[in-house]
Design a protein around this motif. Structure first.
Motif, short mmCIF file in Angstrom:
data_model
loop_
_atom_site.label_atom_id
_atom_site.label_comp_id
_atom_site.label_asym_id
_atom_site.label_seq_id
_atom_site.Cartn_x
_atom_site.Cartn_y
_atom_site.Cartn_z
N TRP A 289 -3.47 -13.76 5.80
CA TRP A 289 -3.52 -12.30 5.71
C TRP A 289 -4.91 -11.77 6.01
CZ3 TRP A 289 -0.63 -14.62 1.57
CH2 TRP A 289 0.73 -14.38 1.66
N TYR A 290 -5.96 -12.37 5.43
CA TYR A 290 -7.25 -11.74 5.57
C TYR A 290 -7.94 -12.04 6.90
CZ TYR A 290 -9.33 -16.05 3.52
OH TYR A 290 -9.69 -17.33 3.23
N ARG B 150 -6.94 -0.01 10.48
CA ARG B 150 -8.25 -0.47 9.98
C ARG B 150 -8.38 -0.25 8.47
NH1 ARG B 150 -10.43 2.58 14.59
NH2 ARG B 150 -11.22 3.99 13.01
N THR B 151 -7.84 0.86 7.97
CA THR B 151 -7.90 1.11 6.53
C THR B 151 -7.04 0.10 5.78
OG1 THR B 151 -8.24 3.46 6.98
CG2 THR B 151 -7.61 2.86 4.75
N ALA B 152 -5.85 -0.19 6.31
CA ALA B 152 -4.99 -1.20 5.67
C ALA B 152 -5.66 -2.57 5.72
CB ALA B 152 -3.63 -1.24 6.37
N ALA B 153 -6.34 -2.88 6.82
CA ALA B 153 -7.05 -4.15 6.92
C ALA B 153 -8.20 -4.22 5.91
CB ALA B 153 -7.58 -4.34 8.34
N ALA B 154 -8.88 -3.10 5.71
CA ALA B 154 -9.97 -3.07 4.73
C ALA B 154 -9.41 -3.31 3.32
CB ALA B 154 -10.70 -1.74 4.78
N ALA B 155 -8.23 -2.76 3.02
CA ALA B 155 -7.61 -3.00 1.72
C ALA B 155 -7.30 -4.48 1.54
CB ALA B 155 -6.33 -2.17 1.59
N CYS B 156 -6.76 -5.11 2.56
CA CYS B 156 -6.43 -6.53 2.50
C CYS B 156 -7.68 -7.38 2.26
CB CYS B 156 -5.72 -6.94 3.78
SG CYS B 156 -5.30 -8.69 3.85
N VAL B 157 -8.73 -7.10 3.02
CA VAL B 157 -9.96 -7.87 2.86
C VAL B 157 -10.56 -7.63 1.48
CG1 VAL B 157 -12.34 -8.08 3.71
CG2 VAL B 157 -10.44 -7.97 5.33
N LEU B 158 -10.47 -6.40 0.99
CA LEU B 158 -10.99 -6.09 -0.34
C LEU B 158 -10.25 -6.86 -1.42
CD1 LEU B 158 -12.94 -4.37 -2.06
CD2 LEU B 158 -11.15 -2.64 -2.12
N TRP B 159 -8.93 -6.92 -1.33
CA TRP B 159 -8.13 -7.67 -2.32
C TRP B 159 -8.57 -9.13 -2.37
CZ3 TRP B 159 -3.01 -5.46 -0.09
CH2 TRP B 159 -2.72 -4.24 -0.69
N TRP B 160 -8.63 -9.74 -1.19
CA TRP B 160 -8.94 -11.17 -1.16
C TRP B 160 -10.39 -11.44 -1.53
CZ3 TRP B 160 -5.38 -14.64 -1.50
CH2 TRP B 160 -4.10 -14.34 -1.07
N LEU C 54 -13.00 -7.91 -12.57
CA LEU C 54 -13.37 -7.83 -11.16
C LEU C 54 -12.14 -7.91 -10.27
CD1 LEU C 54 -15.59 -7.78 -8.97
CD2 LEU C 54 -15.61 -10.26 -9.10
N ALA C 55 -11.24 -8.82 -10.56
CA ALA C 55 -10.01 -8.95 -9.77
C ALA C 55 -9.16 -7.69 -9.88
CB ALA C 55 -9.22 -10.18 -10.21
N LEU C 56 -9.07 -7.13 -11.08
CA LEU C 56 -8.29 -5.91 -11.28
C LEU C 56 -8.93 -4.72 -10.57
CD1 LEU C 56 -5.82 -4.69 -12.63
CD2 LEU C 56 -7.24 -4.21 -14.63
N ALA C 57 -10.26 -4.63 -10.60
CA ALA C 57 -10.95 -3.56 -9.88
C ALA C 57 -10.70 -3.66 -8.38
CB ALA C 57 -12.44 -3.60 -10.18
N VAL D 288 -7.10 -2.49 -7.72
CA VAL D 288 -6.94 -1.04 -7.79
C VAL D 288 -7.58 -0.37 -6.58
CG1 VAL D 288 -7.64 1.02 -9.11
CG2 VAL D 288 -6.72 -0.98 -10.29
N ALA D 289 -8.78 -0.80 -6.19
CA ALA D 289 -9.44 -0.22 -5.02
C ALA D 289 -8.61 -0.49 -3.75
CB ALA D 289 -10.84 -0.78 -4.87
N GLY D 290 -8.04 -1.68 -3.66
CA GLY D 290 -7.21 -2.00 -2.51
C GLY D 290 -5.95 -1.16 -2.45
N VAL D 291 -5.34 -0.90 -3.61
CA VAL D 291 -4.14 -0.05 -3.64
C VAL D 291 -4.50 1.37 -3.20
CG1 VAL D 291 -2.47 1.03 -5.21
CG2 VAL D 291 -2.88 -1.42 -5.32
N ILE D 292 -5.64 1.86 -3.64
CA ILE D 292 -6.08 3.20 -3.22
C ILE D 292 -6.28 3.24 -1.71
CG2 ILE D 292 -7.99 4.85 -3.36
CD1 ILE D 292 -8.25 4.03 -6.33
N LEU D 293 -6.91 2.21 -1.15
CA LEU D 293 -7.08 2.15 0.31
C LEU D 293 -5.73 2.05 1.03
CD1 LEU D 293 -10.19 -0.13 0.90
CD2 LEU D 293 -9.94 2.28 1.47
N ARG D 294 -4.81 1.32 0.46
CA ARG D 294 -3.48 1.16 1.06
C ARG D 294 -2.73 2.50 1.09
NH1 ARG D 294 -1.27 -1.81 4.77
NH2 ARG D 294 0.87 -1.84 4.28
N ILE D 295 -2.86 3.28 0.01
CA ILE D 295 -2.25 4.61 -0.02
C ILE D 295 -2.89 5.51 1.03
CG2 ILE D 295 -2.01 6.70 -1.44
CD1 ILE D 295 -1.74 4.79 -3.87
#
Length: 181
Positions: free
Chosen positions: A20-21, A39-49, A71-74, A77-84
């Motif tokens: 994925w990443y 690109r925003t969805a890709a940034a969310a994916c990279v952020l999660w991993w 840290l993992a939860l943060a 959450v940041a990745g979900v916001i980017l995904r939205i």
């Protein structure tokens, strides 16, 4: 469970997530060759991993597991916001494409019929089941961890399970839209 075992498990999961990443990193490196929503969805994916990888590293350094979990939860959450945000950008891009087609007087952009209860429903169900399994395991591990009164652990377990389940559901919806539309 010893923190080293958790760190090794996190490293193994993060390494296997390269399917994925790595494409997400390629999308980010492509720059303007990719739509802004991609690109925003890709940034969310990279952020999660990346958050998961850093949490694994933190498990080796810090004696408690709570900072790594935060840290993992943060990151989640940041990745979900980017995904939205990526979803909203995609809708705006589709509207803009529709307007461009209308300006050409070629008629509206061709619409693909929505799939019925076919592979899309099975894919979404698979993502949801995996999300339920992961969130249940996380909730059980929080409840069994001990350390303090039951009420805060119960609230933390329920909250984290809901967030993880919602994240998997959003990923599943995105996967179905991307592959079955």
């Amino acid at each position: 469970m010893h923190h080293t075992v958790l760190a090794i498990g996190t490293a193994a999961v993060t390494a296997s997530g390269c399917v994925w990443y790595l494409p997400a990193i390629a999308d980010l490196q492509a720059g303007d060759d990719r739509p802004r929503s991609a690109r925003t969805a890709a940034a969310a994916c990279v952020l999660w991993w990346a958050a998961l990888a850093m949490a694994g590293g933190l498990l080796l350094v810090v004696p408690g597991w709570e900072p790594a979990a935060r840290l993992a939860l943060a990151g989640l959450v940041a990745g979900v916001i980017l995904r939205i945000r990526a979803h909203r950008q995609r809708r705006a891009e589709l509207r803009e494409d529709g307007l461009r087609w209308a300006m050409l007087d070629a008629g509206p952009a061709p619409r693909v019929p929505r799939p019925g209860r076919g592979p899309g429903a099975r894919t979404l169900l698979g993502w949801l089941l995996v999300g339920l399994a992961v969130s249940s395991l996380g909730a059980v591990s929080i409840l069994l961890s001990g350390g303090g009164p039951l009420a805060p652990r119960l609230a933390t377990a329920a909250g984290s399970a809901a967030v993880v389940c919602a994240a998997f559901l959003l990923i599943g919806v995105g996967d179905v839209r991307r592959h079955h539309s």
